[in-house]
Enzyme design. Structure first.
Site, PDB file in Angstrom:
ATOM      1  N   HIS A  14      31.686  22.029 159.158  1.00 39.26           N
ATOM      2  CA  HIS A  14      32.343  23.369 160.150  1.00 39.26           C
ATOM      3  C   HIS A  14      31.845  24.648 160.358  1.00 39.26           C
ATOM      4  CE1 HIS A  14      35.980  22.490 156.518  1.00 39.26           C
ATOM      5  NE2 HIS A  14      35.491  21.232 157.973  1.00 39.26           N
ATOM      6  N   GLU A  72      40.448  22.632 155.131  1.00 35.03           N
ATOM      7  CA  GLU A  72      40.414  23.771 154.279  1.00 35.03           C
ATOM      8  C   GLU A  72      41.761  23.733 152.681  1.00 35.03           C
ATOM      9  OE1 GLU A  72      37.896  25.161 153.873  1.00 35.03           O
ATOM     10  OE2 GLU A  72      36.942  25.361 156.215  1.00 35.03           O
ATOM     11  N   TYR A 101      31.470  24.883 165.354  1.00 28.50           N
ATOM     12  CA  TYR A 101      31.489  26.319 165.930  1.00 28.50           C
ATOM     13  C   TYR A 101      30.185  25.906 167.446  1.00 28.50           C
ATOM     14  CZ  TYR A 101      35.144  27.159 162.964  1.00 28.50           C
ATOM     15  OH  TYR A 101      36.057  27.340 161.775  1.00 28.50           O
ATOM     16  N   GLU A 110      39.064  31.010 151.306  1.00 21.31           N
ATOM     17  CA  GLU A 110      39.543  28.833 152.605  1.00 21.31           C
ATOM     18  C   GLU A 110      41.547  28.789 152.888  1.00 21.31           C
ATOM     19  OE1 GLU A 110      37.963  26.184 152.782  1.00 21.31           O
ATOM     20  OE2 GLU A 110      36.138  26.009 151.166  1.00 21.31           O
TER      21      GLU A 110
END
Length: 324
Positions: free
Chosen positions: A107, A198, A111, A164
């Site tokens: 994750h 998540e 980005y 989360e």
């Protein structure tokens, strides 16, 4: 207390997936592996035309929310799951937490894939400088990390679920809103894959929290529950200010706060606790919910065609995702 302290006199045991003490471990492993994905198979470059039409304020917002999300995923990948793992009851739980830890790093890297596609090197450097200097990001980073390093096993799990299932959503709001309007859909596709992960992470660790909580005497259970609500309020106060800094200029602040409260309640549900805020799904901006529930199109895994993911389609979030 660490339930797996080293015993030099004991035989070292191989993990045996044919004998599983807690079937939730096996089911979660199967869920996580069935929805495995990598950012290298996604195509955010298809959003360059949309990106070019955004105002400078919108681009700045995008960059800042993704910078903040990167920091939180880094925290989970480097500290959160590693610390929770120390208190695992079984080898299967360690295996699941290791999977979760790896995906948090995926994750965080995703980005950077988005940044490198849409931003210049100087802009990317500015994003990471901002994350290191923003007081609200740094507050929640230090607050959470301190609990991971010094908290009890139940406090660590509760904190992880708060991150989360709650804290991520001030950042998720932006790409989901644009996706709900049919814009920046390839970037949002990555976010929806992250969001799907998540959801599983929050429900699994929340389940482990509930198991541990139920083993305590009633008075100790209440102490833990009170601690969780105190933490929630502290994190929400900080997140509210963070939201104001991010969204005031663009005019979305109050809508984001509703989304945050809705997801804070979801975090409490994962922990088996009663909702604190009055906000429900009916109060959330329907455009954002549309961004969550939009059906993905499939892509060819090997040729990276399309904006979906062939290995496992993105699924809409449902209330039942938050509880086993």
């Amino acid at each position: 207390m660490n339930t797996r302290e080293y015993d030099a006199s004991a035989s070292y045991k191989s993990i045996n997936w044919n004998v599983v003490e807690d079937m939730v471990d096996k089911l979660t492993w199967e869920k996580l592996t069935s929805q495995f994905w990598l950012d290298t198979r996604m195509v955010p470059s298809n959003d360059k035309a949309d990106w070019s039409k955004l105002t400078d304020a919108e681009k700045t917002l995008y960059n800042k929310v993704f910078g903040g999300l990167t920091m939180l995923d880094t925290l989970q990948g480097e500290d959160g799951n590693a610390e929770i793992m120390k208190d695992a009851r079984t080898q299967h739980e360690i295996a699941v937490l290791t999977n979760i830890q790896f995906m948090e790093q995926v994750h965080a890297k995703s980005y950077s894939t988005i940044f490198s596609t849409l931003c210049s090197p100087a802009e990317i450097s500015e994003i990471f400088r901002w994350t290191e200097e923003n007081e609200y990001l740094q507050y929640k980073g230090h607050r959470i990390r301190e609990i991971y390093l010094n908290g009890t096993p139940l406090q660590k799990k509760a904190t992880s679920v708060m991150l989360e299932s709650f804290l991520f959503y001030s950042g998720f709001y932006t790409p989901l809103r644009y996706m709900g309007n049919g814009k920046m859909v390839n970037v949002a596709e990555i976010i929806r894959l992250i969001l799907r992960d998540e959801s599983v992470h929050g429900t699994y660790i929340g389940y482990k929290f509930r198991v541990g909580l139920e083993e305590l005497p009633e008075d100790e259970q209440q102490e833990v529950i009170d601690w969780v609500y105190d933490l929630l309020l502290d994190l929400y106060r900080n997140e509210s200010r963070y939201t104001e800094e991010l969204y005031d200029e663009i005019g979305w602040t109050e809508s984001v706060k509703v989304f945050l409260k809705y997801n804070a309640n979801k975090a409490l549900m994962n922990l088996g606790l009663d909702p604190f805020f009055s906000e429900t799904v009916e109060d959330v901006d329907p455009i954002v919910m549309n961004g969550i529930s939009t059906t993905t199109s499939n892509m060819d895994f090997f040729s990276s065609v399309g904006n979906g993911y062939l290995l496992s389609d993105v699924e809409a979030m449902k209330d039942e995702d938050y509880a086993y």
